[in-house]
Design a protein around this motif. Structure first.
Motif, PDB file in Angstrom:
ATOM      1  N   SER A  10      30.387  35.319  37.816  1.00 57.65           N
ATOM      2  CA  SER A  10      30.744  36.572  37.073  1.00 57.65           C
ATOM      3  C   SER A  10      32.071  37.369  37.175  1.00 57.65           C
ATOM      4  O   SER A  10      32.276  38.180  36.360  1.00 57.65           O
ATOM      5  CB  SER A  10      29.528  37.546  37.828  1.00 57.65           C
ATOM      6  OG  SER A  10      29.976  37.995  39.093  1.00 57.65           O
ATOM      7  N   HIS A  11      32.978  36.455  37.776  1.00 56.66           N
ATOM      8  CA  HIS A  11      34.245  36.801  37.736  1.00 56.66           C
ATOM      9  C   HIS A  11      34.910  36.801  36.434  1.00 56.66           C
ATOM     10  O   HIS A  11      35.491  37.479  35.952  1.00 56.66           O
ATOM     11  CB  HIS A  11      35.294  36.127  38.662  1.00 56.66           C
ATOM     12  CG  HIS A  11      35.618  34.850  38.227  1.00 56.66           C
ATOM     13  ND1 HIS A  11      34.787  33.708  38.565  1.00 56.66           N
ATOM     14  CD2 HIS A  11      36.812  34.205  37.576  1.00 56.66           C
ATOM     15  CE1 HIS A  11      35.204  32.593  37.934  1.00 56.66           C
ATOM     16  NE2 HIS A  11      36.257  32.963  37.301  1.00 56.66           N
ATOM     17  N   PHE A  21      33.589  40.089  34.812  1.00 58.63           N
ATOM     18  CA  PHE A  21      34.210  41.559  35.656  1.00 58.63           C
ATOM     19  C   PHE A  21      35.639  41.748  36.040  1.00 58.63           C
ATOM     20  O   PHE A  21      36.220  42.490  36.020  1.00 58.63           O
ATOM     21  CB  PHE A  21      33.384  41.392  37.279  1.00 58.63           C
ATOM     22  CG  PHE A  21      32.081  42.119  36.935  1.00 58.63           C
ATOM     23  CD1 PHE A  21      31.555  43.114  36.214  1.00 58.63           C
ATOM     24  CD2 PHE A  21      31.067  41.378  37.877  1.00 58.63           C
ATOM     25  CE1 PHE A  21      30.292  43.349  36.156  1.00 58.63           C
ATOM     26  CE2 PHE A  21      29.759  41.654  37.826  1.00 58.63           C
ATOM     27  CZ  PHE A  21      29.348  42.661  37.043  1.00 58.63           C
ATOM     28  N   SER A  22      36.208  40.327  36.080  1.00 52.79           N
ATOM     29  CA  SER A  22      37.718  40.355  36.567  1.00 52.79           C
ATOM     30  C   SER A  22      38.652  41.208  35.488  1.00 52.79           C
ATOM     31  O   SER A  22      39.616  41.784  35.912  1.00 52.79           O
ATOM     32  CB  SER A  22      38.338  39.052  36.511  1.00 52.79           C
ATOM     33  OG  SER A  22      38.166  38.181  35.504  1.00 52.79           O
TER      34      SER A  22
END
Lengths: 439, 219
Positions: free
Chosen positions: B194-195, B198-199
């Motif tokens: 999920s980075h 989200f990142s």
């Protein structure tokens, strides 16, 4: 490898841990991670790729190159990541270790931010771990005592009301020997400047109040100091995780300034107090901006020197180096002003590397030095990185505009036998300024 | 196996896309809602200028202290993500799918280049695995989850490569390629991967806080 292998005995940590039950631990975990923390904790936990790039950022891991449990991600893994992984089901012993890491092995200096591609704020994670520990009462004795002092007398050092006023008048008396007309004006309504300090100044660095009064007097400023609570801008409650008291302290500080109707607050050479008014306390209170403008000493001295209110006839002639305190450089961007001030005061400046916003921490801030003697060896061993950096400059004098930095730097200077002397900007200005109003 | 292949490239593919898209939108929406509820300072501090300043800076190889201090990781990370994205969009096989499913005749990578990029991604996965095994700071914090997502990302590339080289059963390898790629898609919103979604937000916030409040760069 890990915190269990380096446990240090601390009175309150042991007592508080003995009273823990799985239910209490779980409740504190739920309160902090689900009740208080929000999207940042959740995204940081899920996005941290465990890539280890932050290992080179932290003075603790640089100083312990063979021990990965000191890296920022290693410390998060042993604390918050573990709590989340195990849904708060950890043993009292593990809570002890988490408290030891959060309070004594991370200064929350945020240097690791410059190393994380994802943008994870390890200092913020540490503050949440401290909040969890605080809710369980698992806080090292010495720093907890300073937080209790804040709660009881609204200052960090158990300074009583009459002692505070007495210390100011004592310094005024002393200074009048040198400047006959000098006053430390108390409670002057409507003054341009309200000067606020941290409680350790009246307690054991009283000469700093003398110096500040001398500088204000020489510059001919309209200033005052408060006589009533709120005079202490420091904040150990922020560091133990007592957010409620942190909010009360900041409100008290600002309200004191509003009561006196001053134009602005000038604060002494302190880093963490600035963090508290500018970064953390204000967030807790929901203040985007400050109710009364706050000016840090570095900016204030820059103003006095550039406007010619204070003149320096002869600069300090020995080479100096500059330590950038994290709270006012990584926290507020005063790197350039700090340099300009030091260059206006000193002939020769030898820069450390890395410096400015990449500064390596003093290892005292973030409340670590306030955890007291049991943990002194931790921060001295944990900051060999800074000692090496200081030694490489080859100079004898070190300028650091922050009280905690002084404490930490003096300890590593002593331990690693660096033979250096630390200076506040106020020390140098007082020593070098033209004293037209002195006798 | 052919039936399974048809299923994997038909309904399962659409289901994966749907789960990936809906899951990502839901995760991002719930984080935004959570931040609004608990951390208004995030909204107060967020700035477009500082967000993009930080994102572009960190998208520049060796542009930050972290990248400079970790040169091998910088090369590995950039090579991995760049090749992965190029292959995802422009691999010759994928171009055919674009054409077949959407009637989009897009440019595609020459075969030799696609093969090379696939090898680069495989090499990067090996490098990441090596770090997890041999670099103490990484090994100390590596969990089963980290191994699982690395393996998951590795599978579509190694299977594509083996299928292309006609090593092993080509149909099986192609099927493995499709299934594992679908698994990656589904895993993105719900795992460490999920980075990817989200990142940009965590980076933007850090850039905003450092730029607008701390008045110093976050690199």
């Amino acid at each position: 490898m890990g915190i269990a292998d380096r446990r240090i005995e601390d009175g309150n940590l042991m007592q508080a841990v003995a009273k823990l039950t799985p239910e209490k631990i779980k409740a504190a975990y739920e309160l902090v991670t689900k009740g208080e923390a929000g999207a940042r904790l959740s995204t940081y936990y899920q996005s941290c790729m465990r890539c280890g790039m932050c290992a080179q950022a932290c003075h603790f891991s640089i100083s312990h190159p063979d021990d990965p449990s000191y890296t920022p991600v290693g410390k998060m893994d042993q604390t918050m990541w573990k709590l989340i992984r195990q849904k708060g089901e950890v043993t009292p012993d593990e809570v002890y270790g988490m408290a030891q890491i959060a309070y004594t092995e991370c200064n929350m200096c945020k240097r690791c931010v410059h190393y994380c591609p994802v943008g994870i704020d390890t200092g913020f994670i540490t503050s949440l771990v401290r909040r969890f520990c605080y809710r369980l009462g698992v806080v090292p004795t010495y720093i907890l005592d300073t937080a209790h002092s804040h709660s009881a007398v609204m200052n960090q050092m158990w300074v009583k009301q009459d002692e505070w006023i007495d210390s100011l008048i004592w310094q005024e008396d002393e200074a009048r020997g040198e400047f006959p007309n000098l006053r430390v004006p108390l409670e002057k309504e409507g003054a341009e400047i309200l000067y606020s300090v941290i409680a350790p100044e009246p307690k054991f660095r009283t000469q700093l109040i003398y110096q500040a009064a001398a500088i204000m007097h020489e510059a001919g400023l309209d200033w005052t100091m408060p006589a009533l609570p709120g005079w202490d801008n420091s904040d150990m409650c922020m560091f133990v995780g007592d957010s409620e008291m942190m909010g009360r302290l900041k409100r008290c500080h600002y309200e004191m300034a509003q009561r006196l109707k001053v134009k602005r607050i000038v604060m002494g050479e302190c880093g963490h107090a600035f963090r508290s008014v500018y970064d953390t306390g204000n967030r807790w209170l929901g203040f985007k901006d400050w109710p009364v403008p706050v000016v840090h000493s570095v900016e204030f001295f820059w103003e006095l020197l550039t406007t010619g209110k204070i003149k320096i006839p002869k600069k300090f002639d020995k080479p100096v180096t500059i330590h950038d305190p994290c709270n006012i450089t990584r926290g507020y961007g005063l790197m350039d002003k700090l340099r300009e001030v030091v260059h206006m005061l000193c002939d020769k400046v030898v820069e450390m590397s890395p410096n400015r916003e990449h500064t390596i921490c003093c290892c005292a801030g973030g409340g670590i030095i306030n955890c007291g003697p049991p943990f002194k060896s931790v921060r001295v061993a944990g900051n060999k990185a800074k000692a090496d950096q200081l030694a490489a400059t080859g100079v004898e004098y070190l300028v650091a505009p922050c009280h905690n930095c002084h404490g930490g730097l003096e300890d590593i200077i002593g331990h690693y036998k660096l033979g250096m002397h630390t200076k506040f900007l106020g020390d140098l200005i007082y020593q070098l300024m033209e004293k037209t109003r002195a006798e | 196996m052919q039936t399974l292949y048809n299923f994997a490239t038909g309904p399962l593919l659409w289901a994966s896309f749907a789960i990936f898209l809906a899951g990502s939108v839901w995760r991002i929406y719930s984080m935004i809602a959570l931040a609004r509820k608990k951390e208004m300072s995030v909204y107060a501090y967020m700035s477009w200028g500082f967000s993009f300043r930080s994102i572009f800076r960190w998208l520049t190889p060796f542009g930050t202290l972290g990248w400079k201090a970790n040169p091998a990781m910088t090369v590995g990370t950039f090579a991995f993500h760049l090749c992965l994205l190029l292959l995802l969009l422009f691999a010759p096989g994928h171009a055919e799918m674009w054409d077949y499913n959407f009637g989009l005749a897009i440019w595609s990578l020459p075969e030799w280049l696609a093969d090379t990029l696939t090898v680069v991604v495989i090499a990067c996965c090996a490098f990441f695995a090596f770090r997890r095994l041999r670099v103490p700071a990484v090994r100390y914090v590596t969990t089963t989850h980290d191994w699982a997502v690395l393996l998951l990302v590795f599978l579509p590339f190694i299977s594509a490569f083996l299928a292309k080289m006609q090593l092993g059963n080509t149909l099986f390898m192609t099927l493995l390629h499709v299934l594992s790629a679908e698994a990656v898609l589904i895993a993105i919103p719900f795992t460490r991967l999920s980075h990817a979604i989200f990142s940009p937000f965590t980076r933007a916030y850090m850039g905003s806080e450092f730029g607008g409040v701390r008045h110093c760069p976050d690199w």
